[in-house]
Design an enzyme around this catalytic site. Structure first.
Site, short mmCIF file in Angstrom:
data_model
loop_
_atom_site.label_atom_id
_atom_site.label_comp_id
_atom_site.label_asym_id
_atom_site.label_seq_id
_atom_site.Cartn_x
_atom_site.Cartn_y
_atom_site.Cartn_z
N ASN A 33 -20.59 46.85 -42.78
CA ASN A 33 -20.36 48.25 -42.45
C ASN A 33 -19.26 48.42 -41.41
OD1 ASN A 33 -21.56 47.50 -40.04
ND2 ASN A 33 -23.29 48.91 -40.20
N ALA A 75 -26.03 41.58 -38.67
CA ALA A 75 -27.13 41.76 -37.73
C ALA A 75 -26.70 42.61 -36.55
CB ALA A 75 -27.62 40.39 -37.22
N TYR A 142 -34.05 41.48 -29.46
CA TYR A 142 -33.17 40.80 -30.42
C TYR A 142 -33.82 39.50 -30.92
CZ TYR A 142 -29.42 37.66 -31.91
OH TYR A 142 -28.66 36.75 -32.60
N LYS A 146 -35.05 38.85 -34.83
CA LYS A 146 -34.51 37.74 -35.63
C LYS A 146 -35.64 36.81 -36.08
CE LYS A 146 -30.62 36.92 -36.29
NZ LYS A 146 -29.75 37.30 -37.43
N ARG A 209 -26.46 27.12 -21.40
CA ARG A 209 -26.44 27.47 -22.82
C ARG A 209 -25.88 26.31 -23.62
NH1 ARG A 209 -28.88 30.90 -20.69
NH2 ARG A 209 -28.69 33.18 -20.83
#
Length: 307
Positions: A33, A75, A142, A146, A209
């Site tokens: 989109n 997503a 989120y 998911k 991370r």
């Protein structure tokens, strides 16, 4: 040659997967989109259908394209937005996925690949690196949405025999990641530093991370077309990197002279998460190949070239 449908194929990760599919000789249709994706990311050899994955018109795309494989990358990926608009987050990530799964069953799609998250599903794991056996315990909407879509993916395999593989991504970075968005710390830091602006390091630069280059993620996605049926696989490096370390590498690559702004961790964000990749090596024959410094150099070069 197979017919492949890639949702979110004009986005950062999805566009690299589209390139890989075309490189393998497949015929590709993209559903996007363009809310966060860009026509500029998209390979001109792919056919673009501008559409939201929640649309009932998606059935027509499946009927006309009759895809052999569906790779689902579309997503809502912004943790901050998921906290502010949790209904929209769930409607997109769970409702949109169910719409795709329904069409996969209706059109007898050969296999469904679901792009999930290893960075947000596990929350604050007791042991690191987090493996696929770690109980999901998300700290934000989120991560919850998911994971919810993962449950539906497994359900559709059990109930309807829809072959599927779930891939849990770490922090993915590389060319085409927007330096102006809310997600994608590598590109955001690099973009600011190239403009000689001091970036903000939340958690005082201490959060850890797992960073894996987008080309490695695209390669794993292609391998999953023919392997890993019924599997849920982490695509991690197994190594944690602090945000401060990320800043230090980017400071060298961008020649930034300043210091970062240090602030506390924001709600919904985990302090330490990095994930395994051992099962993906066993099942797919995959491991990350691009080093962090090499991948960040490619990221910086791309931002410079597109400034």
């Amino acid at each position: 040659m197979a017919k492949v449908l890639v949702t979110g194929g004009a986005g950062f990760i999805g566009s690299h997967v589209v390139d890989a599919c075309l490189g393998a000789g497949h015929r590709v249709t993209v559903v996007d989109n363009l809310s966060s994706g860009s026509r500029g990311n998209l390979n001109p050899e792919a056919r673009l259908v501008e559409m939201d994955i929640r649309s009932q018109e998606l059935a027509r795309v499946f009927e006309e394209g009759a895809p052999d494989f569906v790779l689902h990358f579309a997503a809502q990926i912004d943790v901050r937005k998921s906290l502010d608009t949790p209904v929209f987050d769930a409607e997109t990530n769970i409702g949109g996925t169910i719409n795709i799964l329904e069409n996969c069953v209706r059109q007898k799609v050969g296999k469904f690949i679901y792009a999930s998250t290893g960075g947000a599903i596990y929350g604050e794991p007791e042991a690191l690196p987090a493996s696929e056996s770690q109980r999901p315990d998300p700290l934000c909407h989120y991560g919850a949405s998911k994971y919810g879509a993962e449950v539906y993916t497994r359900l559709y395999q059990k109930l309807y025999g829809l072959h599927s593989t779930i891939l849990r991504f770490p922090n993915v970075y590389g060319p085409r990641q927007s330096p102006h968005g809310e997600a994608g710390v590598c590109s955001i830091l690099a973009g600011l530093m190239l403009e000689a602006k001091a970036p903000t390091l939340y958690g005082f630069g201490e959060p850890v991370r797992d960073y894996v280059y987008v080309g490695d993620i695209a390669r794993a996605s292609m391998l999953a077309l023919g392997k890993g049926d019924g599997e849920t696989l982490n695509l991690g490096s197994g190594e944690g990197t602090t945000v401060r370390r990320l800043f230090d590498i980017l400071q060298e690559l961008t020649a930034f002279k300043g210091e970062p702004i240090l602030k506390p961790t924001r709600p919904g964000e985990v302090n330490r998460i990095y994930i395994t990749g051992g099962r993906a090596l066993e099942v797919l024959g995959w491991r990350p190949e691009v080093s962090l410094r090499e991948g960040l150099a490619e990221t910086v070069a791309f931002i410079k070239a597109n400034a």
